[in-house]
Scaffold this motif. Structure first.
Motif, PDB file in Angstrom:
ATOM      1  N   HIS A 402       0.816  -1.208   0.000  1.00 64.34           N
ATOM      2  CA  HIS A 402       0.000   0.000   0.000  1.00 64.34           C
ATOM      3  C   HIS A 402       0.855   1.265   0.000  1.00 64.34           C
ATOM      4  CE1 HIS A 402      -3.845  -1.990   0.456  1.00 64.34           C
ATOM      5  NE2 HIS A 402      -3.416  -2.676   1.510  1.00 64.34           N
ATOM      6  N   HIS A 403       2.012   1.214   0.643  1.00 63.75           N
ATOM      7  CA  HIS A 403       2.729   2.452   0.962  1.00 63.75           C
ATOM      8  C   HIS A 403       4.066   2.608   0.241  1.00 63.75           C
ATOM      9  CE1 HIS A 403      -0.165   3.197   4.167  1.00 63.75           C
ATOM     10  NE2 HIS A 403       0.001   1.932   4.551  1.00 63.75           N
ATOM     11  N   ARG A 404       4.509   1.611  -0.496  1.00 70.41           N
ATOM     12  CA  ARG A 404       5.825   1.747  -1.116  1.00 70.41           C
ATOM     13  C   ARG A 404       5.829   1.258  -2.558  1.00 70.41           C
ATOM     14  NH1 ARG A 404       7.555  -2.993   2.443  1.00 70.41           N
ATOM     15  NH2 ARG A 404       8.063  -4.743   1.080  1.00 70.41           N
ATOM     16  N   SER A 405       6.719   1.845  -3.320  1.00 69.07           N
ATOM     17  CA  SER A 405       7.042   1.378  -4.663  1.00 69.07           C
ATOM     18  C   SER A 405       8.409   0.707  -4.621  1.00 69.07           C
ATOM     19  CB  SER A 405       7.068   2.551  -5.650  1.00 69.07           C
ATOM     20  OG  SER A 405       5.819   3.206  -5.703  1.00 69.07           O
ATOM     21  N   GLU A 406       8.681  -0.149  -5.610  1.00 66.33           N
ATOM     22  CA  GLU A 406       9.946  -0.884  -5.627  1.00 66.33           C
ATOM     23  C   GLU A 406      10.547  -0.861  -7.025  1.00 66.33           C
ATOM     24  OE1 GLU A 406       8.863  -4.088  -2.076  1.00 66.33           O
ATOM     25  OE2 GLU A 406       8.757  -4.736  -4.166  1.00 66.33           O
ATOM     26  N   HIS A 407      11.877  -0.784  -7.040  1.00 69.35           N
ATOM     27  CA  HIS A 407      12.629  -0.865  -8.285  1.00 69.35           C
ATOM     28  C   HIS A 407      13.571  -2.059  -8.149  1.00 69.35           C
ATOM     29  CE1 HIS A 407      14.807   1.578 -11.668  1.00 69.35           C
ATOM     30  NE2 HIS A 407      14.662   0.301 -11.966  1.00 69.35           N
ATOM     31  N   TRP A 408      13.432  -3.063  -9.013  1.00 67.42           N
ATOM     32  CA  TRP A 408      14.249  -4.268  -8.955  1.00 67.42           C
ATOM     33  C   TRP A 408      15.309  -4.227 -10.054  1.00 67.42           C
ATOM     34  CZ3 TRP A 408       9.900  -8.563  -8.482  1.00 67.42           C
ATOM     35  CH2 TRP A 408       9.342  -8.501  -7.204  1.00 67.42           C
ATOM     36  N   VAL A 409      16.567  -4.397  -9.660  1.00 62.56           N
ATOM     37  CA  VAL A 409      17.677  -4.468 -10.609  1.00 62.56           C
ATOM     38  C   VAL A 409      18.354  -5.826 -10.445  1.00 62.56           C
ATOM     39  CG1 VAL A 409      19.826  -3.427 -11.400  1.00 62.56           C
ATOM     40  CG2 VAL A 409      18.035  -1.984 -10.400  1.00 62.56           C
ATOM     41  N   VAL A 410      18.318  -6.657 -11.482  1.00 65.52           N
ATOM     42  CA  VAL A 410      18.939  -7.977 -11.420  1.00 65.52           C
ATOM     43  C   VAL A 410      20.438  -7.829 -11.667  1.00 65.52           C
ATOM     44  CG1 VAL A 410      19.069 -10.269 -12.480  1.00 65.52           C
ATOM     45  CG2 VAL A 410      16.840  -9.179 -12.118  1.00 65.52           C
ATOM     46  N   VAL A 411      21.259  -8.349 -10.750  1.00 68.27           N
ATOM     47  CA  VAL A 411      22.715  -8.253 -10.894  1.00 68.27           C
ATOM     48  C   VAL A 411      23.361  -9.611 -11.159  1.00 68.27           C
ATOM     49  CG1 VAL A 411      22.872  -6.172  -9.495  1.00 68.27           C
ATOM     50  CG2 VAL A 411      23.061  -8.397  -8.386  1.00 68.27           C
ATOM     51  N   ASN A 444      12.579 -17.472  -9.627  1.00 73.11           N
ATOM     52  CA  ASN A 444      13.883 -17.766 -10.233  1.00 73.11           C
ATOM     53  C   ASN A 444      13.749 -19.018 -11.085  1.00 73.11           C
ATOM     54  OD1 ASN A 444      16.494 -18.377 -10.922  1.00 73.11           O
ATOM     55  ND2 ASN A 444      17.281 -18.481  -8.831  1.00 73.11           N
ATOM     56  N   PRO A 445      13.731 -18.887 -12.426  1.00 76.98           N
ATOM     57  CA  PRO A 445      13.580 -20.062 -13.286  1.00 76.98           C
ATOM     58  C   PRO A 445      14.895 -20.764 -13.585  1.00 76.98           C
ATOM     59  CG  PRO A 445      13.633 -18.095 -14.634  1.00 76.98           C
ATOM     60  CD  PRO A 445      13.774 -17.635 -13.204  1.00 76.98           C
ATOM     61  N   GLY A 446      16.003 -20.220 -13.078  1.00 78.58           N
ATOM     62  CA  GLY A 446      17.313 -20.749 -13.436  1.00 78.58           C
ATOM     63  C   GLY A 446      17.821 -21.815 -12.495  1.00 78.58           C
ATOM     64  N   VAL A 447      19.079 -22.180 -12.681  1.00 80.80           N
ATOM     65  CA  VAL A 447      19.725 -23.228 -11.872  1.00 80.80           C
ATOM     66  C   VAL A 447      20.770 -22.632 -10.939  1.00 80.80           C
ATOM     67  CG1 VAL A 447      19.295 -25.050 -13.555  1.00 80.80           C
ATOM     68  CG2 VAL A 447      21.393 -23.694 -13.716  1.00 80.80           C
ATOM     69  N   VAL A 448      20.914 -21.303 -10.960  1.00 79.54           N
ATOM     70  CA  VAL A 448      21.804 -20.613 -10.026  1.00 79.54           C
ATOM     71  C   VAL A 448      20.992 -19.547  -9.304  1.00 79.54           C
ATOM     72  CG1 VAL A 448      23.854 -21.019 -11.428  1.00 79.54           C
ATOM     73  CG2 VAL A 448      22.531 -18.924 -11.775  1.00 79.54           C
ATOM     74  N   ASP A 449      21.539 -19.033  -8.211  1.00 78.34           N
ATOM     75  CA  ASP A 449      20.838 -17.995  -7.452  1.00 78.34           C
ATOM     76  C   ASP A 449      20.551 -16.781  -8.336  1.00 78.34           C
ATOM     77  OD1 ASP A 449      20.895 -19.504  -5.162  1.00 78.34           O
ATOM     78  OD2 ASP A 449      22.598 -18.442  -4.255  1.00 78.34           O
ATOM     79  N   CYS A 450      19.392 -16.193  -8.118  1.00 80.39           N
ATOM     80  CA  CYS A 450      19.066 -14.898  -8.708  1.00 80.39           C
ATOM     81  C   CYS A 450      19.329 -13.835  -7.640  1.00 80.39           C
ATOM     82  CB  CYS A 450      17.615 -14.844  -9.160  1.00 80.39           C
ATOM     83  SG  CYS A 450      17.081 -13.204  -9.730  1.00 80.39           S
ATOM     84  N   VAL A 451      20.216 -12.893  -7.953  1.00 83.87           N
ATOM     85  CA  VAL A 451      20.561 -11.832  -7.011  1.00 83.87           C
ATOM     86  C   VAL A 451      20.087 -10.506  -7.590  1.00 83.87           C
ATOM     87  CG1 VAL A 451      22.402 -10.700  -5.722  1.00 83.87           C
ATOM     88  CG2 VAL A 451      22.593 -13.140  -6.297  1.00 83.87           C
ATOM     89  N   MET A 452      19.356  -9.751  -6.775  1.00 85.09           N
ATOM     90  CA  MET A 452      18.889  -8.450  -7.254  1.00 85.09           C
ATOM     91  C   MET A 452      19.017  -7.416  -6.138  1.00 85.09           C
ATOM     92  SD  MET A 452      14.745  -8.500  -7.337  1.00 85.09           S
ATOM     93  CE  MET A 452      13.761  -8.718  -5.859  1.00 85.09           C
ATOM     94  N   ILE A 453      19.079  -6.163  -6.563  1.00 81.09           N
ATOM     95  CA  ILE A 453      19.042  -5.038  -5.641  1.00 81.09           C
ATOM     96  C   ILE A 453      17.646  -4.438  -5.716  1.00 81.09           C
ATOM     97  CG2 ILE A 453      20.002  -2.791  -5.049  1.00 81.09           C
ATOM     98  CD1 ILE A 453      21.925  -5.149  -4.641  1.00 81.09           C
ATOM     99  N   GLU A 454      17.030  -4.300  -4.544  1.00 80.66           N
ATOM    100  CA  GLU A 454      15.691  -3.718  -4.458  1.00 80.66           C
ATOM    101  C   GLU A 454      15.797  -2.333  -3.822  1.00 80.66           C
ATOM    102  OE1 GLU A 454      11.850  -5.826  -3.104  1.00 80.66           O
ATOM    103  OE2 GLU A 454      12.524  -4.760  -1.305  1.00 80.66           O
ATOM    104  N   VAL A 455      15.268  -1.335  -4.507  1.00 83.95           N
ATOM    105  CA  VAL A 455      15.204   0.023  -3.975  1.00 83.95           C
ATOM    106  C   VAL A 455      13.744   0.333  -3.644  1.00 83.95           C
ATOM    107  CG1 VAL A 455      15.706   2.457  -4.377  1.00 83.95           C
ATOM    108  CG2 VAL A 455      17.165   0.703  -5.414  1.00 83.95           C
ATOM    109  N   GLN A 456      13.460   0.514  -2.370  1.00 82.21           N
ATOM    110  CA  GLN A 456      12.108   0.847  -1.927  1.00 82.21           C
ATOM    111  C   GLN A 456      12.012   2.352  -1.669  1.00 82.21           C
ATOM    112  OE1 GLN A 456      11.189  -1.338   1.633  1.00 82.21           O
ATOM    113  NE2 GLN A 456      11.609  -3.343   0.727  1.00 82.21           N
TER     114      GLN A 456
END
Length: 476
Positions: A402-411, A444-456
């Protein structure tokens, strides 16, 4: 049939700041890299004839526990069947053991021998442990409620004691004369001198039927509350999550007080194997070899004119100059410095932090979730930065805020993202923006970890601003 029951819970406040309520003592990695929970499981499945293990833990620790067990290749190779009883709240060992006993009676029968193993004990001598369990199993099959007494190595005031009575037929075990609470130092010295006392280890062995009868006689209020809990619980589900309403009404009492101190046919098997409940930083420090000045370290250090110190850090290099007899434990969000002689008093720090509702009582900066982890990198007014790691094949819940937006960047890795009406594949060095009020999910559809930076960003960034719409982990 021998059924090990692993009891995994307790915050381990004396091991703060590494032990937190959300990541308690059984999940702490020891200097060799294994956790106490992993070591307890290995010890249990190494016993002859063990095919099933039942773990009783808090429902918040289920996914952590499952991950710890899945990392044990021996469990897989022996095809161990794992069952779980998940507590909605902690109610001490008597209700936990009562629940395990009812489960064992229902699934395996009253003749099943139950071996109660706390998940925070360290025992290295598997051969002696196996022999002690064999002795206890024989007594249990004769109707005894058996406890294991550790031969004391010092007049320890932090443990309860067991006084041995008459010897039993095997010439090893004794009938229990009495249980004694933690004594003062002078009393503990007399216990050691008498050679009749052992430390109360908190490990037990009995048949399910014998414990059921003892509960009925000695602690009917505990048994009644757990029976009512079972009546309202979906027992055919996997895992079994105990009904919250019924279990909350169970008395908060240990099995020692509820049953062992009141029952008639109670025996103690004295044992001499190495044993520790890792009850303080001093005990954990003993697992690290000292240098020529008595310092024990498990991180990069520079020590100048420093003696008899223990130093641990998650990441930073620690320097100490001209100090003696200190415990120095560093984590990303909290630092402990204490005199070696005051290791037991670390719990008083936790008590004060609880009064302040301080975040370091509950969580680390890195928080574990069923799908992986998130780490808070930085936060301030109106913003928060997280590093999120999603395991292969895992998925966050379908949710909105309700109170925040998010920006996801996959690294690293790949993310399949539901963002409102769209489903998009976000790869390394790509991003997506999720406005407040928008339903979203990452898989995560892959076979390795998915790492992302989330900016709230937003006017409120609390973790309770999550409305789950769907969740494969049952958290809706």
């Amino acid at each position: 049939m021998l059924l090990p029951i692993i009891l995994s819970g307790g915050a381990g406040s004396r091991l703060w700041p590494v032990s937190r309520e959300a990541l308690p003592k059984p999940f702490i990695a020891l200097p060799d890299g294994e956790t106490l929970l992993q070591k307890t499981l290995k010890r249990a499945i190494a016993l002859p004839g063990v095919e099933n293990v039942l773990t009783v833990t808090n429902r918040d620790y289920y996914f952590l526990t499952r991950d710890e067990y899945e990392s044990n290749t021996e469990s897989d190779s022996k095809h161990i069947i794992h069952d779980y009883l998940l507590e909605p709240v902690g109610r001490n060992t008597a209700p936990a053991i009562a629940a395990a006993t009812l489960h064992a009676c229902r699934k395996h029968g009253e003749d099943t021998v139950l071996l109660i193993l706390p998940a925070d004990h360290l025992i290295n001598d598997q051969s002696s442990f196996t022999q002690a369990v064999s002795t206890a199993t024989t007594l249990a099959s004769q109707g005894w409620l058996v406890t294991f007494g550790i031969h004391p190595t010092a007049p320890e005031t932090g443990y309860g004691y067991i006084e041995s009575g008459e010897a039993l037929a095997d010439s090893i075990s004794h009938k229990v004369a009495r249980f004694v609470e933690k004594p003062d130092l002078e009393t503990a010295k007399t216990y050691i001198a008498s050679n009749r006392f052992t430390w109360n280890s908190g490990m037990f062995c009995f048949t399910a039927g014998a414990m059921l009868a003892a509960l009925r006689q000695c602690a009917p209020e505990v048994l009644s509350a757990v029976e009512q809990t079972f009546a309202a619980t979906g027992l055919d589900k996997d895992p079994v999550v105990l009904d919250a309403t019924g279990f909350t009404l169970a008395p908060d009492i240990s099995i020692d007080y509820a049953v062992m101190e009141r029952a008639d046919k109670v025996a103690v098997v004295p044992v001499s194997f190495d044993w520790s409940d890792i009850g303080s930083w001093s005990a954990l420090a003993e697992l690290v070899a000292p240098d020529d000045r008595g310092n024990r370290t498990s991180c990069e250090t520079v020590l100048v004119d420093t003696d008899n110190c223990y130093v641990q850090s998650d990441s930073r290099m620690i320097a100490a100059v001209g100090v003696d007899d200190l415990l120095i434990v560093d984590t990303p969000d909290a630092l402990l410095i204490a005199h070696n002689s005051r290791a037991q008093d670390v719990k008083s720090v936790v008590a004060r932090l609880k009064l302040l509702s301080h975040a370091t009582v509950q969580h680390h900066r890195t928080t574990h979730r069923p799908w992986g982890t998130y780490t808070v990198l930085e936060e301030g007014v109106g913003f928060k930065l997280k590093r999120i790691v999603v395991k292969p094949g895992a998925s966050l819940s379908l949710q909105m805020h309700h109170h925040r937006s998010e920006h996801w960047v996959v690294v690293s890795g790949t993310a399949m993202v539901i963002n409102g009406e769209r489903e998009i594949l976000v790869q390394r060095n790509e991003s997506t923006y999720i406005p407040a009020g928008t339903a979203h999910r990452l898989t995560n559809p892959g076979v390795v970890d998915c790492v992302m930076i989330e900016v709230q960003t937003g006017d409120y960034l609390g973790e309770d601003d999550i409305v789950r719409l769907e969740d494969r982990y049952g958290r809706v």
